[in-house]
Design a protein around this motif. Structure first.
Motif, PDB file in Angstrom:
ATOM      1  N   ALA A 140     -68.280  -4.645  42.711  1.00 58.07           N
ATOM      2  CA  ALA A 140     -67.802  -5.909  43.761  1.00 58.07           C
ATOM      3  C   ALA A 140     -66.365  -5.998  43.556  1.00 58.07           C
ATOM      4  CB  ALA A 140     -68.356  -7.171  43.369  1.00 58.07           C
ATOM      5  N   ARG A 141     -65.800  -5.879  42.296  1.00 54.48           N
ATOM      6  CA  ARG A 141     -64.538  -6.115  41.752  1.00 54.48           C
ATOM      7  C   ARG A 141     -63.564  -4.848  42.694  1.00 54.48           C
ATOM      8  NH1 ARG A 141     -65.363  -6.030  36.172  1.00 54.48           N
ATOM      9  NH2 ARG A 141     -66.119  -8.174  35.733  1.00 54.48           N
ATOM     10  N   MET A 142     -64.072  -3.833  42.543  1.00 52.09           N
ATOM     11  CA  MET A 142     -63.285  -2.582  43.351  1.00 52.09           C
ATOM     12  C   MET A 142     -63.366  -2.845  44.716  1.00 52.09           C
ATOM     13  SD  MET A 142     -64.437   0.966  41.630  1.00 52.09           S
ATOM     14  CE  MET A 142     -66.169   0.949  41.972  1.00 52.09           C
ATOM     15  N   PHE A 143     -64.280  -3.175  45.344  1.00 50.18           N
ATOM     16  CA  PHE A 143     -64.359  -3.318  46.941  1.00 50.18           C
ATOM     17  C   PHE A 143     -63.872  -4.892  47.416  1.00 50.18           C
ATOM     18  CE2 PHE A 143     -67.910  -0.327  46.357  1.00 50.18           C
ATOM     19  CZ  PHE A 143     -67.249   0.660  47.223  1.00 50.18           C
ATOM     20  N   LYS A 144     -63.821  -5.832  46.597  1.00 50.17           N
ATOM     21  CA  LYS A 144     -63.196  -7.103  46.698  1.00 50.17           C
ATOM     22  C   LYS A 144     -61.700  -6.762  46.825  1.00 50.17           C
ATOM     23  CE  LYS A 144     -62.737 -11.943  45.410  1.00 50.17           C
ATOM     24  NZ  LYS A 144     -62.961 -12.895  44.308  1.00 50.17           N
ATOM     25  N   ALA A 145     -61.121  -5.969  45.796  1.00 49.54           N
ATOM     26  CA  ALA A 145     -59.431  -5.657  45.868  1.00 49.54           C
ATOM     27  C   ALA A 145     -59.254  -5.049  47.101  1.00 49.54           C
ATOM     28  CB  ALA A 145     -59.362  -4.856  44.639  1.00 49.54           C
ATOM     29  N   LEU A 146     -60.069  -4.209  47.814  1.00 48.39           N
ATOM     30  CA  LEU A 146     -59.895  -3.427  48.867  1.00 48.39           C
ATOM     31  C   LEU A 146     -60.148  -4.210  50.219  1.00 48.39           C
ATOM     32  CD1 LEU A 146     -61.140   0.152  47.835  1.00 48.39           C
ATOM     33  CD2 LEU A 146     -58.464  -0.836  48.089  1.00 48.39           C
ATOM     34  N   GLY A 147     -60.640  -5.512  49.947  1.00 46.02           N
ATOM     35  CA  GLY A 147     -61.007  -6.312  51.190  1.00 46.02           C
ATOM     36  C   GLY A 147     -59.815  -6.783  52.007  1.00 46.02           C
ATOM     37  N   ASP A 148     -58.795  -6.669  51.183  1.00 42.15           N
ATOM     38  CA  ASP A 148     -57.439  -7.380  51.793  1.00 42.15           C
ATOM     39  C   ASP A 148     -56.644  -5.961  52.653  1.00 42.15           C
ATOM     40  OD1 ASP A 148     -54.385  -7.747  51.543  1.00 42.15           O
ATOM     41  OD2 ASP A 148     -55.315  -9.633  51.548  1.00 42.15           O
ATOM     42  N   PRO A 149     -56.401  -6.243  53.769  1.00 45.40           N
ATOM     43  CA  PRO A 149     -55.657  -5.284  54.706  1.00 45.40           C
ATOM     44  C   PRO A 149     -54.428  -4.769  53.919  1.00 45.40           C
ATOM     45  CG  PRO A 149     -56.190  -6.860  56.035  1.00 45.40           C
ATOM     46  CD  PRO A 149     -56.455  -7.601  54.802  1.00 45.40           C
ATOM     47  N   VAL A 150     -53.914  -5.655  53.467  1.00 44.52           N
ATOM     48  CA  VAL A 150     -52.385  -5.151  52.789  1.00 44.52           C
ATOM     49  C   VAL A 150     -52.792  -4.360  51.575  1.00 44.52           C
ATOM     50  CG1 VAL A 150     -50.234  -5.675  51.580  1.00 44.52           C
ATOM     51  CG2 VAL A 150     -50.984  -7.053  53.484  1.00 44.52           C
ATOM     52  N   ARG A 151     -53.671  -4.674  50.709  1.00 46.20           N
ATOM     53  CA  ARG A 151     -54.124  -3.926  49.477  1.00 46.20           C
ATOM     54  C   ARG A 151     -54.897  -2.690  49.762  1.00 46.20           C
ATOM     55  NH1 ARG A 151     -57.097  -8.711  46.915  1.00 46.20           N
ATOM     56  NH2 ARG A 151     -55.272 -10.155  46.487  1.00 46.20           N
ATOM     57  N   LEU A 152     -55.579  -2.441  51.037  1.00 52.90           N
ATOM     58  CA  LEU A 152     -56.173  -1.400  51.426  1.00 52.90           C
ATOM     59  C   LEU A 152     -54.993  -0.377  52.048  1.00 52.90           C
ATOM     60  CD1 LEU A 152     -58.502   0.346  51.829  1.00 52.90           C
ATOM     61  CD2 LEU A 152     -58.796  -0.822  54.241  1.00 52.90           C
ATOM     62  N   ARG A 153     -53.853  -0.852  52.539  1.00 51.35           N
ATOM     63  CA  ARG A 153     -52.777  -0.090  53.075  1.00 51.35           C
ATOM     64  C   ARG A 153     -52.129   0.368  51.840  1.00 51.35           C
ATOM     65  NH1 ARG A 153     -49.096  -2.554  56.985  1.00 51.35           N
ATOM     66  NH2 ARG A 153     -48.073  -0.600  57.045  1.00 51.35           N
ATOM     67  N   LEU A 154     -51.655  -0.392  50.832  1.00 48.84           N
ATOM     68  CA  LEU A 154     -51.234  -0.004  49.610  1.00 48.84           C
ATOM     69  C   LEU A 154     -51.862   1.053  48.644  1.00 48.84           C
ATOM     70  CD1 LEU A 154     -49.796  -3.453  48.424  1.00 48.84           C
ATOM     71  CD2 LEU A 154     -48.419  -1.490  49.184  1.00 48.84           C
ATOM     72  N   PHE A 155     -53.060   0.844  48.814  1.00 50.55           N
ATOM     73  CA  PHE A 155     -54.270   1.906  47.869  1.00 50.55           C
ATOM     74  C   PHE A 155     -53.894   3.082  48.696  1.00 50.55           C
ATOM     75  CE2 PHE A 155     -58.256   3.616  46.945  1.00 50.55           C
ATOM     76  CZ  PHE A 155     -58.129   3.622  45.844  1.00 50.55           C
ATOM     77  N   SER A 156     -54.174   3.130  50.106  1.00 43.02           N
ATOM     78  CA  SER A 156     -54.058   4.158  50.843  1.00 43.02           C
ATOM     79  C   SER A 156     -52.603   4.869  50.663  1.00 43.02           C
ATOM     80  CB  SER A 156     -54.365   4.031  52.481  1.00 43.02           C
ATOM     81  OG  SER A 156     -54.271   5.066  53.223  1.00 43.02           O
ATOM     82  N   ALA A 157     -51.710   4.262  50.714  1.00 39.89           N
ATOM     83  CA  ALA A 157     -50.312   4.837  50.491  1.00 39.89           C
ATOM     84  C   ALA A 157     -50.277   5.501  49.165  1.00 39.89           C
ATOM     85  CB  ALA A 157     -49.215   3.759  50.696  1.00 39.89           C
ATOM     86  N   VAL A 158     -50.879   5.073  48.061  1.00 36.02           N
ATOM     87  CA  VAL A 158     -50.725   5.616  46.719  1.00 36.02           C
ATOM     88  C   VAL A 158     -51.581   6.881  46.649  1.00 36.02           C
ATOM     89  CG1 VAL A 158     -50.997   5.383  44.384  1.00 36.02           C
ATOM     90  CG2 VAL A 158     -50.015   3.384  45.336  1.00 36.02           C
ATOM     91  N   ALA A 159     -52.729   6.807  47.335  1.00 37.16           N
ATOM     92  CA  ALA A 159     -53.745   7.765  47.306  1.00 37.16           C
ATOM     93  C   ALA A 159     -53.425   9.029  48.139  1.00 37.16           C
ATOM     94  CB  ALA A 159     -55.007   7.402  47.782  1.00 37.16           C
ATOM     95  N   SER A 160     -52.772   8.983  49.053  1.00 35.36           N
ATOM     96  CA  SER A 160     -52.281   9.878  49.951  1.00 35.36           C
ATOM     97  C   SER A 160     -50.801  10.436  49.799  1.00 35.36           C
ATOM     98  CB  SER A 160     -52.345   9.389  51.279  1.00 35.36           C
ATOM     99  OG  SER A 160     -51.370   8.378  51.727  1.00 35.36           O
TER     100      SER A 160
END
Length: 125
Positions: A39-59
């Motif tokens: 839940a901690r992992m998915f909750k952190a990714l539940g925000d669109p800005v966080r998801l974009r930042l995570f994707s930017a780092v991962a890619s």
């Protein structure tokens, strides 16, 4: 290195190192501890800005990104820093300070753990 501690995936006694936190959702019901970590992992990714930042780092080329390369997500720099901190606290990112810049990396074990949770039990076997 930052002093913000990432929440680890579950470490098992039988293994040295970090193991994926949770079984596939279709394998068996999660324990309370497994659900908390997931839940901690998915909750952190539940925000669109966080998801974009995570994707930017991962890619990002080389598997890591300087904050200067990923901060153009439509919010202020302090807000970017807040979201990156939340991703680190959830155990999704690690960081390293080099001079005046901070570089972020997604640990491969994190992506594997998230994928395993969402995989079907037959695909994960």
């Amino acid at each position: 290195m930052s002093n913000v501690k990432a929440l680890p995936l579950i470490e098992t006694a039988e293994q040295s190192g970090v193991a994926p936190c949770c079984p596939p959702l279709t394998e068996r019901p999660m324990t309370a501890g497994e659900a908390e970590v997931a839940a901690r992992m998915f909750k952190a990714l539940g925000d669109p800005v966080r998801l974009r930042l995570f994707s930017a780092v991962a890619s990002h080329e080389g598997g890591e990104a300087c904050v200067c390369d990923i901060s153009d997500v439509g919010v202020s720099q302090p807000t970017v820093s807040h979201h990156l901190k939340k991703l680190k606290e959830a155990g999704l990112l690690t960081s390293e300070r080099r001079g005046t810049w901070v570089y972020y990396r997604v640990e491969p074990s994190v992506l594997a753990a998230m994928g395993r949770i969402l995989a079907s039990a037959s695909a994960a076997a």
